[in-house]
Design an enzyme around this catalytic site. Sequence first.
Site, mmCIF file in Angstrom:
data_model
loop_
_atom_site.group_PDB
_atom_site.id
_atom_site.type_symbol
_atom_site.label_atom_id
_atom_site.label_comp_id
_atom_site.label_asym_id
_atom_site.label_seq_id
_atom_site.Cartn_x
_atom_site.Cartn_y
_atom_site.Cartn_z
ATOM 1 N N ARG A 12 -43.922 -65.624 7.540
ATOM 2 C CA ARG A 12 -45.342 -65.744 7.195
ATOM 3 C C ARG A 12 -46.220 -64.583 7.652
ATOM 4 O O ARG A 12 -47.393 -64.516 7.279
ATOM 5 C CB ARG A 12 -45.959 -67.048 7.736
ATOM 6 C CG ARG A 12 -45.281 -68.299 7.238
ATOM 7 C CD ARG A 12 -46.200 -69.490 7.318
ATOM 8 N NE ARG A 12 -46.720 -69.710 8.655
ATOM 9 C CZ ARG A 12 -47.733 -70.528 8.938
ATOM 10 N NH1 ARG A 12 -48.329 -71.181 7.974
ATOM 11 N NH2 ARG A 12 -48.133 -70.687 10.175
ATOM 12 N N ASP A 13 -45.705 -63.670 8.466
ATOM 13 C CA ASP A 13 -46.574 -62.572 8.915
ATOM 14 C C ASP A 13 -45.780 -61.267 9.056
ATOM 15 O O ASP A 13 -45.901 -60.568 10.049
ATOM 16 C CB ASP A 13 -47.253 -62.943 10.237
ATOM 17 C CG ASP A 13 -48.473 -62.064 10.532
ATOM 18 O OD1 ASP A 13 -49.031 -61.492 9.573
ATOM 19 O OD2 ASP A 13 -48.859 -61.951 11.711
ATOM 20 N N ILE A 14 -44.980 -60.958 8.040
ATOM 21 C CA ILE A 14 -44.251 -59.687 8.039
ATOM 22 C C ILE A 14 -45.239 -58.575 7.720
ATOM 23 O O ILE A 14 -45.952 -58.630 6.714
ATOM 24 C CB ILE A 14 -43.104 -59.704 7.012
ATOM 25 C CG1 ILE A 14 -42.040 -60.733 7.437
ATOM 26 C CG2 ILE A 14 -42.477 -58.319 6.872
ATOM 27 C CD1 ILE A 14 -40.933 -60.919 6.420
ATOM 28 N N THR A 32 -51.576 -61.939 7.450
ATOM 29 C CA THR A 32 -52.426 -60.761 7.409
ATOM 30 C C THR A 32 -52.705 -60.426 5.951
ATOM 31 O O THR A 32 -51.776 -60.136 5.196
ATOM 32 C CB THR A 32 -51.721 -59.586 8.111
ATOM 33 O OG1 THR A 32 -51.324 -60.007 9.417
ATOM 34 C CG2 THR A 32 -52.642 -58.384 8.227
#
Length: 290
Positions: free
Chosen positions: A92-94, A153
Amino acid sequence: GFHLFAAALVYDLAPHGAADVGRAVACRDQIATHVVDPFHEGETLSQAIESRGTLTEMMVRSIGVQLATVLKRCEYRTVIEGEDRRVVAVHRDIKPDNIILGKHDEIMLIDFGVARDSETATDNQSVQEMDLPIVDPALYRATLTQNNVVIGTPYYMAPEQVDGGRLDGRTDIYAVGATMFHALTGKLPFEANNIIELLDMVRERPLIPPDRARPDLPISQEISSIIVKAMDKDRLKRFQTPQELIDALTGAKTVRRKRRKSLLRIAVLILVLLSVACLVWRGCVALLVP
Protein backbone atom coordinates in the site's frame (compact mmCIF):
# COMPACT_ATOMS: atom_id res chain seq x y z
CA GLY A 1 -3.66 -16.29 9.20
CA PHE A 2 -2.12 -13.05 7.99
CA HIS A 3 -0.46 -12.23 11.33
CA LEU A 4 1.46 -15.52 11.26
CA PHE A 5 2.47 -14.82 7.66
CA ALA A 6 3.65 -11.35 8.68
CA ALA A 7 5.68 -12.73 11.56
CA ALA A 8 7.47 -15.07 9.16
CA LEU A 9 7.91 -12.37 6.53
CA VAL A 10 11.28 -11.16 7.73
CA TYR A 11 12.76 -14.64 7.80
CA ASP A 12 11.47 -15.50 4.35
CA LEU A 13 12.07 -12.17 2.62
CA ALA A 14 15.05 -10.54 4.30
CA PRO A 15 17.52 -12.12 1.85
CA HIS A 16 15.18 -11.26 -1.02
CA GLY A 17 14.58 -7.55 -0.57
CA ALA A 18 11.79 -7.08 1.94
CA ALA A 19 11.63 -6.54 5.64
CA ASP A 20 10.62 -3.90 8.14
CA VAL A 21 12.20 -2.18 11.12
CA GLY A 22 10.03 -2.16 14.20
CA ARG A 23 6.74 -1.51 12.43
CA ALA A 24 3.44 -3.18 13.25
CA VAL A 25 1.77 -5.11 10.47
CA ALA A 26 -2.01 -4.86 10.66
CA CYS A 27 -3.92 -8.00 9.85
CA ARG A 28 -7.39 -9.37 9.19
CA ASP A 29 -8.30 -10.03 12.82
CA GLN A 30 -6.75 -6.77 14.05
CA ILE A 31 -3.85 -8.59 15.70
CA ALA A 32 -0.61 -6.76 14.98
CA THR A 33 2.84 -8.25 15.04
CA HIS A 34 6.26 -6.68 14.62
CA VAL A 35 8.53 -7.55 11.74
CA VAL A 36 12.13 -6.65 12.50
CA ASP A 37 15.32 -7.10 10.54
CA PRO A 38 18.92 -5.89 10.86
CA PHE A 39 19.92 -2.28 10.26
CA HIS A 40 19.75 -1.30 6.58
CA GLU A 41 22.85 0.21 5.01
CA GLY A 42 22.62 2.35 1.91
CA GLU A 43 20.66 5.28 0.52
CA THR A 44 16.99 5.40 -0.29
CA LEU A 45 15.93 5.36 -3.91
CA SER A 46 14.56 8.89 -3.49
CA GLN A 47 18.02 10.05 -2.34
CA ALA A 48 19.59 8.34 -5.34
CA ILE A 49 17.15 10.06 -7.71
CA GLU A 50 17.80 13.41 -6.05
CA SER A 51 21.59 13.07 -6.27
CA ARG A 52 21.82 11.49 -9.74
CA GLY A 53 18.84 13.07 -11.43
CA THR A 54 17.83 9.87 -13.23
CA LEU A 55 18.83 6.21 -13.15
CA THR A 56 19.81 4.13 -16.15
CA GLU A 57 17.21 1.98 -17.88
CA MET A 58 19.15 -1.14 -16.93
CA MET A 59 19.11 -0.16 -13.26
CA VAL A 60 15.42 0.73 -13.36
CA ARG A 61 14.64 -2.66 -14.91
CA SER A 62 16.62 -4.33 -12.13
CA ILE A 63 14.75 -2.37 -9.45
CA GLY A 64 11.43 -3.27 -11.05
CA VAL A 65 12.31 -6.96 -11.19
CA GLN A 66 13.46 -6.95 -7.57
CA LEU A 67 10.31 -5.17 -6.36
CA ALA A 68 8.10 -7.55 -8.34
CA THR A 69 10.01 -10.49 -6.85
CA VAL A 70 9.25 -9.17 -3.37
CA LEU A 71 5.56 -8.83 -4.26
CA LYS A 72 5.56 -12.34 -5.68
CA ARG A 73 6.88 -13.67 -2.38
CA CYS A 74 4.18 -11.74 -0.48
CA GLU A 75 1.57 -14.28 -1.53
CA TYR A 76 0.33 -17.02 0.75
CA ARG A 77 -2.52 -19.50 0.98
CA THR A 78 -5.11 -19.60 3.73
CA VAL A 79 -8.55 -21.06 4.39
CA ILE A 80 -11.36 -18.50 4.26
CA GLU A 81 -14.94 -19.61 4.83
CA GLY A 82 -13.89 -23.20 4.24
CA GLU A 83 -12.15 -22.42 0.94
CA ASP A 84 -8.43 -22.60 0.22
CA ARG A 85 -7.57 -19.18 -1.22
CA ARG A 86 -4.52 -17.37 -2.53
CA VAL A 87 -4.11 -14.15 -0.57
CA VAL A 88 -1.70 -11.30 -1.25
CA ALA A 89 -0.15 -9.01 1.34
CA VAL A 90 -0.72 -5.55 -0.16
CA HIS A 91 2.08 -3.14 0.85
CA ARG A 92 0.00 0.00 0.00
CA ASP A 93 2.90 2.47 0.21
CA ILE A 94 5.58 1.47 -2.30
CA LYS A 95 7.59 4.58 -3.17
CA PRO A 96 11.26 5.62 -3.51
CA ASP A 97 11.42 6.66 0.17
CA ASN A 98 10.61 3.07 1.18
CA ILE A 99 13.25 1.47 -1.02
CA ILE A 100 16.84 1.21 0.12
CA LEU A 101 19.63 0.63 -2.39
CA GLY A 102 22.55 -1.53 -1.32
CA LYS A 103 26.18 -1.32 -2.42
CA HIS A 104 25.53 -3.41 -5.51
CA ASP A 105 22.14 -1.85 -6.33
CA GLU A 106 20.26 -4.63 -4.56
CA ILE A 107 17.06 -3.23 -3.05
CA MET A 108 15.32 -3.56 0.29
CA LEU A 109 11.61 -2.74 0.45
CA ILE A 110 10.77 -1.43 3.91
CA ASP A 111 7.77 -0.09 5.85
CA PHE A 112 5.39 -3.01 5.72
CA GLY A 113 3.68 -1.31 8.66
CA VAL A 114 0.64 -0.44 6.52
CA ALA A 115 0.37 -3.79 4.74
CA ARG A 116 -3.02 -5.50 4.54
CA ASP A 117 -4.08 -8.81 3.09
CA SER A 118 -6.02 -8.64 -0.17
CA GLU A 119 -9.17 -10.04 1.44
CA THR A 120 -9.61 -6.95 3.59
CA ALA A 121 -7.37 -4.31 2.04
CA THR A 122 -9.34 -1.11 1.56
CA ASP A 123 -8.71 2.47 2.52
CA ASN A 124 -12.41 2.93 3.42
CA GLN A 125 -12.39 6.64 2.63
CA SER A 126 -11.25 8.35 -0.52
CA VAL A 127 -8.36 10.77 -0.13
CA GLN A 128 -10.45 13.54 -1.61
CA GLU A 129 -13.00 13.15 1.20
CA MET A 130 -10.32 13.76 3.79
CA ASP A 131 -9.85 17.19 5.31
CA LEU A 132 -6.41 17.96 3.88
CA PRO A 133 -4.53 21.21 3.36
CA ILE A 134 -3.87 21.89 -0.32
CA VAL A 135 -1.11 24.45 -0.11
CA ASP A 136 2.00 22.51 0.89
CA PRO A 137 3.33 20.17 -1.83
CA ALA A 138 5.49 18.45 0.79
CA LEU A 139 2.29 17.12 2.35
CA TYR A 140 1.23 15.03 -0.59
CA ARG A 141 4.78 13.98 -1.27
CA ALA A 142 4.73 12.41 2.18
CA THR A 143 2.53 9.55 3.29
CA LEU A 144 -1.05 10.63 3.93
CA THR A 145 -2.67 9.59 7.18
CA GLN A 146 -6.02 9.72 8.82
CA ASN A 147 -6.54 8.80 12.47
CA ASN A 148 -2.85 7.80 12.47
CA VAL A 149 -3.49 5.10 9.85
CA VAL A 150 -1.19 5.38 6.84
CA ILE A 151 -3.03 5.01 3.57
CA GLY A 152 -0.39 5.75 0.94
CA THR A 153 1.43 8.49 -0.95
CA PRO A 154 -0.62 10.23 -3.67
CA TYR A 155 2.11 10.44 -6.31
CA TYR A 156 2.40 6.64 -6.33
CA MET A 157 -1.18 5.65 -5.47
CA ALA A 158 -3.43 3.79 -7.90
CA PRO A 159 -6.87 5.26 -8.69
CA GLU A 160 -8.66 2.59 -6.62
CA GLN A 161 -6.51 3.54 -3.63
CA VAL A 162 -7.25 7.23 -4.10
CA ASP A 163 -10.96 6.41 -4.13
CA GLY A 164 -10.78 4.25 -0.99
CA GLY A 165 -11.72 1.14 -2.92
CA ARG A 166 -10.76 -2.49 -2.45
CA LEU A 167 -7.05 -3.08 -2.99
CA ASP A 168 -5.15 -6.09 -4.26
CA GLY A 169 -1.74 -7.00 -5.63
CA ARG A 170 -2.33 -4.94 -8.77
CA THR A 171 -2.46 -1.82 -6.59
CA ASP A 172 1.16 -2.44 -5.62
CA ILE A 173 2.06 -3.16 -9.26
CA TYR A 174 0.80 0.34 -10.09
CA ALA A 175 3.06 1.80 -7.39
CA VAL A 176 6.04 -0.15 -8.74
CA GLY A 177 5.33 1.36 -12.17
CA ALA A 178 5.09 4.86 -10.69
CA THR A 179 8.36 4.34 -8.83
CA MET A 180 10.07 3.15 -12.03
CA PHE A 181 8.70 6.18 -13.88
CA HIS A 182 10.19 8.53 -11.29
CA ALA A 183 13.57 6.78 -11.26
CA LEU A 184 13.79 6.62 -15.05
CA THR A 185 12.71 10.18 -15.85
CA GLY A 186 13.60 12.07 -12.69
CA LYS A 187 10.02 13.37 -12.79
CA LEU A 188 6.87 12.38 -10.94
CA PRO A 189 4.16 10.69 -13.01
CA PHE A 190 1.70 13.49 -12.24
CA GLU A 191 2.43 16.96 -10.86
CA ALA A 192 -0.16 19.51 -9.80
CA ASN A 193 -0.58 22.78 -7.93
CA ASN A 194 -2.67 21.22 -5.18
CA ILE A 195 -3.73 17.82 -3.93
CA ILE A 196 -7.25 17.95 -5.39
CA GLU A 197 -5.84 18.54 -8.86
CA LEU A 198 -3.27 15.79 -8.30
CA LEU A 199 -5.91 13.25 -7.31
CA ASP A 200 -8.03 14.14 -10.33
CA MET A 201 -4.97 13.52 -12.52
CA VAL A 202 -4.40 10.13 -10.92
CA ARG A 203 -8.01 9.23 -11.66
CA GLU A 204 -8.49 10.76 -15.10
CA ARG A 205 -5.35 12.11 -16.79
CA PRO A 206 -3.67 9.70 -19.23
CA LEU A 207 -0.07 9.01 -18.30
CA ILE A 208 2.55 10.53 -20.60
CA PRO A 209 4.90 7.63 -21.48
CA PRO A 210 8.41 8.05 -20.03
CA ASP A 211 10.08 8.28 -23.45
CA ARG A 212 7.78 11.21 -24.32
CA ALA A 213 8.07 12.79 -20.87
CA ARG A 214 11.86 12.90 -21.28
CA PRO A 215 12.64 12.82 -25.03
CA ASP A 216 16.15 14.05 -24.19
CA LEU A 217 16.97 10.72 -22.50
CA PRO A 218 17.74 7.36 -24.15
CA ILE A 219 14.57 5.68 -22.88
CA SER A 220 13.37 2.73 -24.95
CA GLN A 221 9.79 2.43 -26.13
CA GLU A 222 9.74 -1.06 -24.62
CA ILE A 223 10.26 0.01 -21.02
CA SER A 224 7.92 2.97 -21.56
CA SER A 225 5.18 0.57 -22.64
CA ILE A 226 5.85 -1.64 -19.62
CA ILE A 227 5.52 1.29 -17.21
CA VAL A 228 2.38 2.58 -18.94
CA LYS A 229 0.78 -0.86 -18.66
CA ALA A 230 1.76 -1.21 -14.99
CA MET A 231 0.11 2.18 -14.33
CA ASP A 232 -3.08 1.68 -16.31
CA LYS A 233 -6.11 3.30 -14.64
CA ASP A 234 -8.00 0.03 -15.10
CA ARG A 235 -6.43 -2.66 -12.95
CA LEU A 236 -7.74 -5.33 -15.36
CA LYS A 237 -5.41 -3.90 -18.01
CA ARG A 238 -2.33 -3.85 -15.77
CA PHE A 239 0.03 -6.76 -15.30
CA GLN A 240 -2.15 -9.15 -13.33
CA THR A 241 0.66 -10.76 -11.34
CA PRO A 242 4.20 -9.82 -10.30
CA GLN A 243 5.48 -12.64 -12.53
CA GLU A 244 3.94 -10.99 -15.59
CA LEU A 245 5.82 -7.81 -14.76
CA ILE A 246 9.05 -9.76 -14.23
CA ASP A 247 8.62 -11.49 -17.59
CA ALA A 248 8.07 -8.17 -19.35
CA LEU A 249 11.09 -6.52 -17.73
CA THR A 250 13.43 -9.45 -18.36
CA GLY A 251 12.13 -10.24 -21.83
CA ALA A 252 11.37 -13.79 -20.70
CA LYS A 253 8.04 -13.86 -22.52
CA THR A 254 9.69 -12.58 -25.71
CA VAL A 255 12.37 -15.24 -25.41
CA ARG A 256 9.77 -17.95 -24.93
CA ARG A 257 7.78 -16.65 -27.91
CA LYS A 258 10.88 -16.65 -30.12
CA ARG A 259 11.75 -20.14 -28.92
CA ARG A 260 8.25 -21.36 -29.81
CA LYS A 261 8.54 -19.79 -33.25
CA SER A 262 11.94 -21.42 -33.74
CA LEU A 263 10.58 -24.80 -32.71
CA LEU A 264 7.62 -24.33 -35.05
CA ARG A 265 9.94 -23.51 -37.95
CA ILE A 266 12.04 -26.59 -37.19
CA ALA A 267 8.92 -28.76 -37.04
CA VAL A 268 7.70 -27.40 -40.39
CA LEU A 269 11.15 -27.98 -41.94
CA ILE A 270 11.20 -31.57 -40.66
CA LEU A 271 7.74 -32.17 -42.14
CA VAL A 272 8.87 -30.75 -45.49
CA LEU A 273 12.00 -32.92 -45.49
CA LEU A 274 9.96 -36.00 -44.59
CA SER A 275 7.52 -35.24 -47.38
CA VAL A 276 10.35 -34.84 -49.89
CA ALA A 277 11.99 -38.03 -48.65
CA CYS A 278 8.67 -39.86 -48.99
CA LEU A 279 8.26 -38.62 -52.58
CA VAL A 280 11.84 -39.61 -53.46
CA TRP A 281 11.32 -43.05 -51.92
CA ARG A 282 8.11 -43.57 -53.90
CA GLY A 283 9.90 -42.52 -57.07
CA CYS A 284 12.71 -44.97 -56.43
CA VAL A 285 10.22 -47.77 -55.74
CA ALA A 286 8.37 -47.00 -58.98
CA LEU A 287 11.62 -47.23 -60.95
CA LEU A 288 12.59 -50.54 -59.37
CA VAL A 289 9.22 -52.22 -59.83
CA PRO A 290 8.74 -53.42 -63.48
